[in-house]
Design a protein around this motif. Structure first.
Motif, PDB file in Angstrom:
ATOM      1  N   SER A  26       0.834  -1.206   0.000  1.00 33.56           N
ATOM      2  CA  SER A  26       0.000   0.000   0.000  1.00 33.56           C
ATOM      3  C   SER A  26       0.864   1.250   0.000  1.00 33.56           C
ATOM      4  CB  SER A  26      -0.870   0.043   1.261  1.00 33.56           C
ATOM      5  OG  SER A  26      -1.629  -1.127   1.368  1.00 33.56           O
ATOM      6  N   ILE A  27       0.266   2.331  -0.533  1.00 32.64           N
ATOM      7  CA  ILE A  27       0.900   3.643  -0.405  1.00 32.64           C
ATOM      8  C   ILE A  27       0.453   4.113   0.977  1.00 32.64           C
ATOM      9  CG2 ILE A  27       1.103   5.972  -1.336  1.00 32.64           C
ATOM     10  CD1 ILE A  27      -0.199   4.735  -3.956  1.00 32.64           C
ATOM     11  N   ASN A  28       1.325   3.982   1.981  1.00 35.35           N
ATOM     12  CA  ASN A  28       0.906   4.264   3.353  1.00 35.35           C
ATOM     13  C   ASN A  28       2.028   4.881   4.187  1.00 35.35           C
ATOM     14  OD1 ASN A  28       2.554   2.049   3.629  1.00 35.35           O
ATOM     15  ND2 ASN A  28       0.985   0.692   4.442  1.00 35.35           N
ATOM     16  N   GLU A  82       1.978   9.214   1.023  1.00 32.46           N
ATOM     17  CA  GLU A  82       0.790   9.627   1.758  1.00 32.46           C
ATOM     18  C   GLU A  82       0.793  11.145   1.960  1.00 32.46           C
ATOM     19  OE1 GLU A  82      -1.591   6.910   4.801  1.00 32.46           O
ATOM     20  OE2 GLU A  82       0.147   7.850   5.693  1.00 32.46           O
ATOM     21  N   SER A  83       1.977  11.690   2.239  1.00 37.30           N
ATOM     22  CA  SER A  83       2.110  13.139   2.362  1.00 37.30           C
ATOM     23  C   SER A  83       3.572  13.523   2.182  1.00 37.30           C
ATOM     24  CB  SER A  83       1.587  13.629   3.720  1.00 37.30           C
ATOM     25  OG  SER A  83       2.298  12.991   4.757  1.00 37.30           O
ATOM     26  N   ILE A  84       3.780  14.811   1.891  1.00 33.05           N
ATOM     27  CA  ILE A  84       5.138  15.324   1.686  1.00 33.05           C
ATOM     28  C   ILE A  84       5.118  16.817   2.001  1.00 33.05           C
ATOM     29  CG2 ILE A  84       4.720  15.680  -0.797  1.00 33.05           C
ATOM     30  CD1 ILE A  84       7.726  15.011  -1.244  1.00 33.05           C
ATOM     31  N   GLY A  85       6.145  17.280   2.674  1.00 34.79           N
ATOM     32  CA  GLY A  85       6.238  18.706   3.005  1.00 34.79           C
ATOM     33  C   GLY A  85       6.618  19.528   1.784  1.00 34.79           C
ATOM     34  N   GLY A  86       6.357  20.832   1.861  1.00 35.59           N
ATOM     35  CA  GLY A  86       6.627  21.735   0.737  1.00 35.59           C
ATOM     36  C   GLY A  86       8.075  21.771   0.295  1.00 35.59           C
ATOM     37  N   THR A  87       8.999  21.850   1.250  1.00 35.80           N
ATOM     38  CA  THR A  87      10.427  21.910   0.925  1.00 35.80           C
ATOM     39  C   THR A  87      10.870  20.612   0.264  1.00 35.80           C
ATOM     40  OG1 THR A  87      10.718  23.271   2.892  1.00 35.80           O
ATOM     41  CG2 THR A  87      12.709  22.419   1.889  1.00 35.80           C
ATOM     42  N   ALA A  88      10.434  19.488   0.821  1.00 36.06           N
ATOM     43  CA  ALA A  88      10.773  18.180   0.254  1.00 36.06           C
ATOM     44  C   ALA A  88      10.181  18.047  -1.149  1.00 36.06           C
ATOM     45  CB  ALA A  88      10.279  17.059   1.152  1.00 36.06           C
ATOM     46  N   PRO A 105      -4.454   5.692   2.586  1.00 34.07           N
ATOM     47  CA  PRO A 105      -3.685   4.562   2.062  1.00 34.07           C
ATOM     48  C   PRO A 105      -4.419   3.873   0.917  1.00 34.07           C
ATOM     49  CG  PRO A 105      -3.620   4.545   4.446  1.00 34.07           C
ATOM     50  CD  PRO A 105      -4.596   5.633   4.045  1.00 34.07           C
ATOM     51  N   ARG A 106      -3.680   3.544  -0.136  1.00 33.64           N
ATOM     52  CA  ARG A 106      -4.262   2.885  -1.306  1.00 33.64           C
ATOM     53  C   ARG A 106      -3.413   1.694  -1.702  1.00 33.64           C
ATOM     54  NH1 ARG A 106      -5.726   6.093  -6.270  1.00 33.64           N
ATOM     55  NH2 ARG A 106      -6.817   4.145  -6.646  1.00 33.64           N
ATOM     56  N   ALA A 107      -4.046   0.684  -2.271  1.00 35.00           N
ATOM     57  CA  ALA A 107      -3.326  -0.494  -2.761  1.00 35.00           C
ATOM     58  C   ALA A 107      -2.476  -0.086  -3.960  1.00 35.00           C
ATOM     59  CB  ALA A 107      -4.303  -1.585  -3.153  1.00 35.00           C
ATOM     60  N   ILE A 108      -1.197  -0.439  -3.930  1.00 37.99           N
ATOM     61  CA  ILE A 108      -0.275  -0.083  -5.005  1.00 37.99           C
ATOM     62  C   ILE A 108      -0.740  -0.678  -6.336  1.00 37.99           C
ATOM     63  CG2 ILE A 108       2.077  -0.445  -5.862  1.00 37.99           C
ATOM     64  CD1 ILE A 108       2.987  -0.105  -2.865  1.00 37.99           C
ATOM     65  N   GLU A 109      -1.178  -1.929  -6.317  1.00 35.16           N
ATOM     66  CA  GLU A 109      -1.609  -2.583  -7.554  1.00 35.16           C
ATOM     67  C   GLU A 109      -2.763  -1.839  -8.217  1.00 35.16           C
ATOM     68  OE1 GLU A 109      -2.993  -6.943  -9.163  1.00 35.16           O
ATOM     69  OE2 GLU A 109      -1.802  -6.849  -7.312  1.00 35.16           O
ATOM     70  N   GLU A 110      -3.684  -1.320  -7.406  1.00 33.32           N
ATOM     71  CA  GLU A 110      -4.823  -0.548  -7.903  1.00 33.32           C
ATOM     72  C   GLU A 110      -4.330   0.702  -8.639  1.00 33.32           C
ATOM     73  OE1 GLU A 110      -7.891   1.865  -5.326  1.00 33.32           O
ATOM     74  OE2 GLU A 110      -8.044  -0.268  -4.838  1.00 33.32           O
ATOM     75  N   VAL A 111      -3.368   1.400  -8.040  1.00 36.15           N
ATOM     76  CA  VAL A 111      -2.825   2.624  -8.632  1.00 36.15           C
ATOM     77  C   VAL A 111      -2.056   2.291  -9.919  1.00 36.15           C
ATOM     78  CG1 VAL A 111      -1.261   4.588  -8.268  1.00 36.15           C
ATOM     79  CG2 VAL A 111      -2.768   3.834  -6.418  1.00 36.15           C
TER      80      VAL A 111
END
Length: 147
Positions: A26-28, A82-88, A105-111
């Motif tokens: 998962s994307i988690n 899942e998330s990322i800061g502005g600078t990153a 969170p999402r299943a990687i295979e689905e994406v």
């Protein structure tokens, strides 16, 4: 340290997609906290596992963590988290990656399946550029053909 997976299947004009994950399914994970990214090559024909990039930065501090992750992900075209800061996010973009956030969170295979569908139906111009897809009907071209 990079783990490589021997890959016998070559996908033509594929893009490299990395997923911040805690379970490889998962994307988690938050970009900054992700200890690993699972990487797939994705093309109009499907996807194959490229490998897992270990990015445990718990021993590092501040900007070093982000810089380490960005270097580790060199060559990746799209990075899901899942998330990322502005600078990153700015550093990721400057390194040539497209950061994508998921709401939950999402299943990687689905994406991966959605990406293939998008590539085969209506890929945005930046995807076409990465994949060297011939742009057949670009409305902007019509303006210049009559001159």
């Amino acid at each position: 340290m990079k783990i490589t997976v021997e890959n016998t299947e070559e996908l033509e004009n594929s893009i490299k997609v990395a997923f911040a994950t805690k379970d490889l399914e998962s994307i988690n994970a938050h970009f900054g906290g992700a200890k690993e990214f699972i990487v797939y090559n994705v093309s109009k024909d499907g996807f194959v596992l490229d490998g897992v990039i270990k990015t445990d930065t718990s021993e590092m501090t501040g900007d070093d963590k982000t810089d380490f992750k960005v270097k580790a992900l060199k060559g990746i075209n799209i990075m899901y988290c899942e998330s990322i800061g502005g600078t990153a996010a700015a550093k990721v973009i400057r390194a040539g990656m497209n950061p994508m956030k998921v709401q939950e969170p999402r299943a990687i295979e689905e994406v991966l399946k959605e990406l293939i569908e998008m590539i085969n139906t209506n890929p945005p111009p930046w995807i076409k550029r990465i994949m060297n897809i011939e742009t057949v009907e670009d409305p902007r071209l019509e303006r210049w053909t009559d001159e």
